[in-house]
Write a protein that holds these residues in place. Structure first.
Motif, PDB file in Angstrom:
ATOM      1  N   SER A  90      -8.151   5.209  -1.006  1.00 48.18           N
ATOM      2  CA  SER A  90      -8.060   5.449   0.455  1.00 48.18           C
ATOM      3  C   SER A  90      -8.731   6.134   1.198  1.00 48.18           C
ATOM      4  CB  SER A  90      -6.563   6.207   0.668  1.00 48.18           C
ATOM      5  OG  SER A  90      -5.567   5.595  -0.103  1.00 48.18           O
TER       6      SER A  90
ATOM      7  N   CYS B 146      -4.681  -0.992  -2.098  1.00 44.30           N
ATOM      8  CA  CYS B 146      -5.652  -0.248  -1.144  1.00 44.30           C
ATOM      9  C   CYS B 146      -7.187  -0.802  -1.500  1.00 44.30           C
ATOM     10  CB  CYS B 146      -5.777   1.259  -1.587  1.00 44.30           C
ATOM     11  SG  CYS B 146      -6.336   2.263  -0.373  1.00 44.30           S
TER      12      CYS B 146
ATOM     13  N   ASN C 295       0.726  -1.099  -0.066  1.00 40.71           N
ATOM     14  CA  ASN C 295      -0.098   0.124  -0.081  1.00 40.71           C
ATOM     15  C   ASN C 295       0.740   1.173  -0.181  1.00 40.71           C
ATOM     16  OD1 ASN C 295      -3.314   0.361   1.614  1.00 40.71           O
ATOM     17  ND2 ASN C 295      -2.276   1.542  -0.072  1.00 40.71           N
TER      18      ASN C 295
END
Length: 893
Positions: free
Chosen positions: A373, A285, A273
């Protein structure tokens, strides 16, 4: 170009001419007029049955020609095969296939890649069976140890796996096992190849089978997973991206396979990530949302939260090359380009649904690491709630307290984070919310446009809280500050901020509803000012904000002082737009909300609006058959929007619409729309039909039986599941009409019942709205024609009562119960077998407000009590749950 029995050979002259045309076609010096002429000449050649043989020959064997010319021949061959392959002479099919296979090992990469594409197309059209040599050729190349042959075969195989994976997972006569079983061990072997291209193509090919999960993959899963772990730290970023994609898909489709390895997989995803390659990080993600959706044990993820949350936060900071940063500099006075305008979708009216809009929370439609995110943080906050706050809040507070221009992106990301957790962590944030909102309000005036826009969004996520405090002085002041701050931002010079502010304000309007009434004047002044200055794309959002305002405040809008601000600019726009301008759609939607809010107050504007809708529907119906004489291209969305606006007018004006309807041909146009082949046109048409049935049924009279017939057909269609919304509106409309014209519906009552009963019997498979409307319409029809319905009631009593007991108290439920009582009086024995269900349906009332209906229900219950002697009534009562018995006690039984 005549064919003969000898093997096919090209003629020198044909070869030269076609090569010449291909060379001209790809030459940069040819003008577009030249190119279209060349294209026409190539089309003429394609009349010859062996034209595609020439293309295959040039592609495969014209060594003296440039690679570009050969590639052009290959791509043209691919396009021709798509349309012509199945009708080609078998001898030509065979020739082309035999020329393609050797190209898999061509020295030039472009030729290898193009042949892979052509092979995949041939397999799509003729299957593996139609090309027995292919599988052996692929296996030979894969096993050859020659990089060109291995890469060429792998390219073709990967395209087959991507386009038509199922063909390799089916039985092939003459083969002991399915092709996928032959290829999988070879693909796994390539996971360890020194060539990155082979690692990438082989892994990508296996990944295509996760969804299908053939037996061959299922039984070799451990080998696949070990291969993934080996490739996890591959130097090639494209391979790492595919490893992440595999883990994300596995957790979505077969989480059980990953359970033994979960700790390692989570640890790996956490590392990747932070990958330097943003595309790899984005793929990693996606794992967090997929994990939460897979309903895996949250404990496994919990221990990683203190490390995961900071990674998500740092990835929420804008990348320097993010296109939003470039767009954010754009001046609001620059006109929009056509490509900036997203297509818009109007959703047709649906009766009995609370129109739940999708939160179009994010503004620019490109999915990237920042948005992914934020979405992951949102989902984690919903799963783990306040547990993430001790890790998250110190970072957010630190970011928010940074000063100086250099740190604006960190400040922006912190505001985004607060919005993302606004739902999931609301309990833990609650004590801090007043302070957070107070902190956010000045950010609405920040010098950086992207901070201004994200502050609008985050404040809108807290709109429920902001409105809760409105009862006391401090809370009202805060609400007022947010309201005024958003209105200022609606007039921001920056397009991105305008859009965020308008969307946030629309969310606020839905929550605040009538609380906005005291501020209507200033709100309208700001919205109409924006209406005057916005460019096309954001103008649509202003229409939405005006429509939402009308829905929120309703009749409060009906004051001359407000209408003088609101209506003149809208009417000017209405007059300025042509009947075929797509910018008309959002204006029609906006007028629909205003007409419903103003009620009879809209009558001063109604006539031109009504006439224009009729005229547009008429023109579009002509355009559907003959666009030339209509002078416009057919677009059904004009019909749908106009039908919905007419419904809004009927709803607003009530019987005041009668004079407009009586002087128009709406009835005939509407019947035509009810029979349209497009389901969204029918859906809106039946909504309007039901609205007209309520307020002026007399004008439907001359074609009543046709309307009822068409409406009943919507309920009795083999593909009911695909047109549920049409069926729901048609069903509701029949009921509305029945109540008004009463006995006149009797000729179609049995048809309607025969359509409604199957819906009620399969209630759990259909949507709630259709089932409720079916139960109500059955009741309304029973109420007006009880003698026709009563003889059949034992067939549907149980499922009808079950559906009625799910409906909340309202006028429509009253009508349905009048019907229930009416048929029971005509045929009491028809409900004996379903008495328990009848009692439950009666007990579902919170309170029957209508005195005569209350008495009817009493009569029905007492009738059965007298009818059932020798303890039969008590036996029935003992079968009921205590809460149902309590509810029935008010009827003195």
């Amino acid at each position: 170009m005549a064919a003969s029995s000898a093997p096919w050979q090209p003629k020198e002259e044909g070869f030269r001419e076609i090569c010449g045309l291909l060379e001209q076609q790809i030459s940069h010096s040819s003008s577009s007029a030249d190119k279209s002429q060349i294209w026409q000449q190539l089309q003429q050649y394609s009349q010859f049955p062996d034209f595609n043989n020439y293309l295959a020959f040039i592609f495969a064997r014209a060594e003296g020609k440039s690679v570009e010319t050969r590639q052009a021949a290959g791509l043209l061959l691919k396009n021709n095969l798509r349309t012509e392959y199945k009708s080609m002479a078998p001898v030509n099919q065979q020739y082309i296939k035999s020329e393609l296979l050797p190209c898999m090992g061509a020295a030039d990469r472009h030729i290898r890649s193009t042949v892979g594409t052509i092979i995949s197309v041939v397999v799509q059209l003729g299957g593996v069976l139609g090309w027995p040599e292919l599988l052996q050729a692929l296996v030979n190349c894969l096993d050859s140890n020659d990089i060109n042959h291995m890469e060429g075969a792998m390219d073709a195989l990967s395209k087959i796996c991507e386009d038509i994976p199922q063909v390799l997972d089916s039985d092939v006569p003459g083969l002991a096992e399915r092709p996928i079983s032959i290829f999988l061990p070879r693909l796994y072997k390539f996971f360890q190849s020194p060539h990155a291209s082979l690692r990438k193509l082989s892994l990508g090919s296996v990944n295509q089978y996760i969804m299908l999960m053939p037996t061959a993959l299922y039984v070799s899963m451990e080998q696949y997973l070990q291969g993934l772990f080996v490739l996890a730290h591959d130097p090639a970023s494209e391979v790492r991206k595919l490893v992440c994609a595999a883990f994300v898909q596995l957790i979505e489709v077969r989480p059980s396979f990953l359970e033994p390895h979960l700790g390692n997989v989570i640890e790996y995803m956490l590392q990747v990530n932070k990958d330097n390659d943003a595309e790899v990080a984005l793929e990693a993600c996606e794992f967090w949302s997929a994990y939460c959706d897979a309903q895996l044990p949250p404990e496994k993820l919990r221990e990683f939260l203190p490390r995961l949350v900071p990674v998500l936060l740092s990835n929420m900071v804008y990348a320097d090359d993010d296109e939003s940063i470039v767009d954010a500099e754009e001046d609001g006075s620059l006109p929009d380009r056509d490509q900036d305008l997203k297509p818009r979708f109007h959703s047709s009216r649906l009766h009995g649904s609370d129109n739940v809009e999708d939160d179009d929370d994010d503004i620019v439609n490109v999915w990237n690491l920042r948005k992914c995110s934020a979405a992951a943080l949102d989902i984690l906050s919903n799963v783990f709630g306040d547990e993430i706050l001790p890790t998250l809040m110190p970072i957010v507070q630190a970011h928010l307290s940074t000063t100086g221009d250099a740190a604006w992106k960190e400040r922006e990301a912190a505001v985004l984070a607060l919005g993302a957790i606004g739902e999931g962590c609301i309990h833990g944030l609650y004590p801090l919310l007043s302070e957070i909102v107070t902190f956010l309000i000045p950010l609405l005036d920040d010098k950086f446009p992207l901070i201004r826009s994200i502050s609008c969004w985050t404040l809108s996520r807290f709109s429920k809280f902001i409105l809760q405090g409105i009862g006391h002085q401090k809370g009202y002041e805060q609400f007022d500050n947010v309201l005024m701050g958003l209105l200022r931002r609606i007039l921001d010079p920056n397009k991105r901020v305008q859009e965020a502010a308008c969307s946030a304000f629309a969310t606020m309007e839905e929550e605040a509803a009538e609380e906005l009434a005291p501020r209507l004047e200033i709100i309208l002044q700001h919205l109409m000012c924006a209406f005057g200055k916005y460019q096309r794309r954001n103008l649509r959002i202003v229409y939405d904000a005006i429509g939402t305002l009308a829905d929120a405040v309703g009749g409060a809008l009906n004051q001359p002082v407000y209408l003088d601000i609101l209506m003149p600019p809208l009417i000017a726009k209405w007059q300025q737009l042509s009947n075929s301008d797509k910018e008309f759609f959002p204006l029609l939607e906006c007028f629909t909300s205003i007409a419903q809010a103003l009620g009879t107050g809209f009558s001063q504007f109604a006539e031109p609006v009504f006439q224009r809708c009729i005229s547009i529907i008429q023109t579009q119906q002509v355009a559907k058959v003959d666009p030339v004489s209509a002078g416009v291209q057919y677009d059904k969305e004009f019909i749908v929007c106009c039908l919905d606006l007419l419904s809004g007018l009927v709803e607003g004006l009530g019987s005041g619409i009668e004079s407009l309807v009586s002087h128009s041909n709406l009835r005939d146009l509407l019947l035509h729309c009810c029979m349209d082949d497009a389901s969204d046109v029918r859906q809106s048409a039946f909504a309007l039909f039901g609205d007209l049935a309520r307020v002026c049924p007399i004008h439907l009279h001359p074609r009543l039986s046709e309307f009822l017939d068409v409406a009943a057909k919507q309920l009795n269609t083999p593909n009911l599941r695909e047109t549920l919304s049409v069926a729901t509106n048609a069903c509701w409309a029949i009921g509305e009409l029945a109540v008004k014209v009463r006995q006149e519906v009797s000729p179609i009552v049995l048809t309607v019942i025969s359509c409604l009963v199957p819906i009620l019997k399969h209630a759990e498979e259909l949507n709630k709205s259709l089932v409720e409307n079916s139960a109500i319409t059955l009741g309304r029809v029973a109420w007006v024609c009880p003698e026709v319905v009563a003889p059949h009631m034992e067939h549907f009593m149980q499922s009808w009562c079950t559906a009625l007991s799910m409906i909340r108290d309202d006028v429509e439920k009253e009508d349905a119960f009048r019907g229930l009582c009416a048929v029971v009086k005509v045929n009491p024995s028809g409900a004996l077998g379903s008495l328990v269900f009848l009692c439950k349906a009666i007990a579902s009332w919170h309170e029957i407000r209508s005195e005569d209906l209350h008495n009817d229900v009493c009569q029905v219950l007492h009738g059965y009590k007298q009818m059932l002697r020798n303890g039969a009534w008590d036996q029935c009562m003992s079968a009921l749950e205590p809460p149902v018995k309590d509810k029935l006690s008010k009827y003195q039984v």
